[in-house]
Design a protein around this motif. Structure first.
Motif, short mmCIF file in Angstrom:
data_model
loop_
_atom_site.label_atom_id
_atom_site.label_comp_id
_atom_site.label_asym_id
_atom_site.label_seq_id
_atom_site.Cartn_x
_atom_site.Cartn_y
_atom_site.Cartn_z
N GLU A 54 1.05 -1.22 -0.12
CA GLU A 54 -0.06 0.12 -0.02
C GLU A 54 0.92 1.31 -0.07
O GLU A 54 1.65 1.40 1.06
N GLU A 55 1.01 1.87 -1.16
CA GLU A 55 1.74 3.11 -1.11
C GLU A 55 3.38 2.96 -0.85
O GLU A 55 3.87 2.30 -1.58
N ASN A 56 3.46 3.40 0.24
CA ASN A 56 4.90 3.46 0.76
C ASN A 56 5.17 2.35 1.52
O ASN A 56 6.44 2.09 2.30
N ALA A 57 4.15 1.36 2.00
CA ALA A 57 4.46 0.07 2.80
C ALA A 57 5.14 -0.88 2.22
O ALA A 57 4.72 -1.46 0.88
N TRP A 58 6.17 -1.53 2.68
CA TRP A 58 6.79 -2.76 1.91
C TRP A 58 6.79 -3.78 2.96
O TRP A 58 7.09 -3.61 4.12
N LEU A 59 6.91 -5.04 2.31
CA LEU A 59 6.96 -6.10 3.16
C LEU A 59 8.45 -6.44 3.47
O LEU A 59 9.24 -6.32 2.30
N LYS A 60 9.08 -6.74 4.44
CA LYS A 60 10.48 -7.17 4.69
C LYS A 60 10.52 -8.12 5.95
O LYS A 60 9.61 -8.17 6.64
N ALA A 61 11.42 -8.48 6.11
CA ALA A 61 12.11 -9.49 7.38
C ALA A 61 11.87 -8.69 8.45
O ALA A 61 12.34 -7.52 8.52
N TYR A 62 11.46 -9.46 9.38
CA TYR A 62 11.11 -8.74 10.79
C TYR A 62 12.66 -9.06 11.63
O TYR A 62 13.10 -9.86 11.62
N ASP A 63 12.76 -7.82 11.96
CA ASP A 63 14.17 -7.79 12.81
C ASP A 63 13.89 -8.36 14.25
O ASP A 63 13.42 -7.60 14.95
N THR A 64 14.82 -9.22 14.52
CA THR A 64 14.58 -9.98 16.12
C THR A 64 15.87 -9.88 16.86
O THR A 64 16.12 -10.48 17.81
N THR A 65 16.78 -8.90 16.21
CA THR A 65 18.26 -8.82 17.03
C THR A 65 18.21 -8.14 18.18
O THR A 65 18.91 -8.74 18.98
N ASP A 66 17.13 -7.53 18.53
CA ASP A 66 16.86 -6.86 20.07
C ASP A 66 16.17 -7.70 20.77
O ASP A 66 16.12 -7.29 22.02
N GLU A 67 15.57 -8.88 20.55
CA GLU A 67 14.89 -9.64 21.57
C GLU A 67 15.57 -10.35 22.28
O GLU A 67 16.59 -10.75 21.86
N ASP A 68 15.20 -10.62 23.49
CA ASP A 68 15.79 -11.49 24.69
C ASP A 68 15.45 -12.92 24.60
O ASP A 68 13.98 -13.25 24.86
N ASN A 69 16.17 -13.55 23.77
CA ASN A 69 15.94 -15.09 23.65
C ASN A 69 16.68 -15.98 24.81
O ASN A 69 16.72 -17.15 24.68
N TYR A 70 17.26 -15.37 25.92
CA TYR A 70 18.13 -16.13 26.77
C TYR A 70 17.70 -16.10 28.19
O TYR A 70 17.93 -16.80 28.96
N SER A 71 17.12 -14.88 28.65
CA SER A 71 16.94 -14.77 30.16
C SER A 71 15.87 -15.80 30.67
O SER A 71 16.25 -16.45 31.79
N GLN A 72 14.77 -16.05 29.90
CA GLN A 72 13.83 -17.07 30.30
C GLN A 72 14.63 -18.43 30.60
O GLN A 72 14.26 -19.27 31.67
N ALA A 73 15.31 -18.92 29.53
CA ALA A 73 16.06 -20.31 29.64
C ALA A 73 17.16 -20.19 30.73
O ALA A 73 17.24 -21.08 31.43
N GLY A 74 17.66 -19.08 30.87
CA GLY A 74 18.68 -18.98 32.16
C GLY A 74 17.88 -19.21 33.31
O GLY A 74 18.20 -19.74 34.36
#
Length: 130
Positions: A54-74
């Motif tokens: 839609e106009e200037n909206a583009w589909l792209k990969a979602y960036d997950t680099t800032d997500e915390d993927n470790y504290s729950q497992a720890g």
């Protein structure tokens, strides 16, 4: 076209979740350590062009680099009893000891990000089983 899909869309394959090896030792994920051995790699020149939705909206990969993927497992690891920690490390090492050194190192880095003791235990168990 070389890709990681095998036997049709959403096909289930019996393979090792740690090493990524399918029957016949085919790698089925990217990035991997086998691109020099002929495993498929992305080819930007044949990638789909981005599609405007839609106009200037583009589909792209979602960036997950800032997500915390470790504290729950720890946190879960730190709640375990000594016996549970030993059993967890040995269970992980059972499969991980069969992977390449590169895969082992990367996985141990992930466990260490969860908890230093977790990474140390898995590394020691891998060495013991390897």
């Amino acid at each position: 076209m070389h890709h990681y899909q095998r036997d049709g869309a959403m096909a289930g394959a019996s393979g090792c979740p740690v090493t990524g090896h399918l029957q016949g030792s085919q790698v089925n994920f990217y990035p991997d350590d086998r691109s020099k051995e002929g495993a498929p790699v992305p080819k930007p020149d044949v990638a789909e062009p981005p599609m405007p939705i839609e106009e200037n909206a583009w589909l792209k990969a979602y960036d997950t680099t800032d997500e915390d993927n470790y504290s729950q497992a720890g946190n879960l690891f730190r709640m375990m009893s000594e016996e549970q920690k030993v059993q967890l490390a040995e269970n992980i090492a059972g499969g991980l000891s069969q992977a390449t050194d590169s895969v082992q190192q990367r996985m141990i880095e992930h466990f260490t990000r969860c908890d230093d003791d977790y990474g140390r235990r898995v590394a020691e168990a891998v060495k013991k089983q390897g």
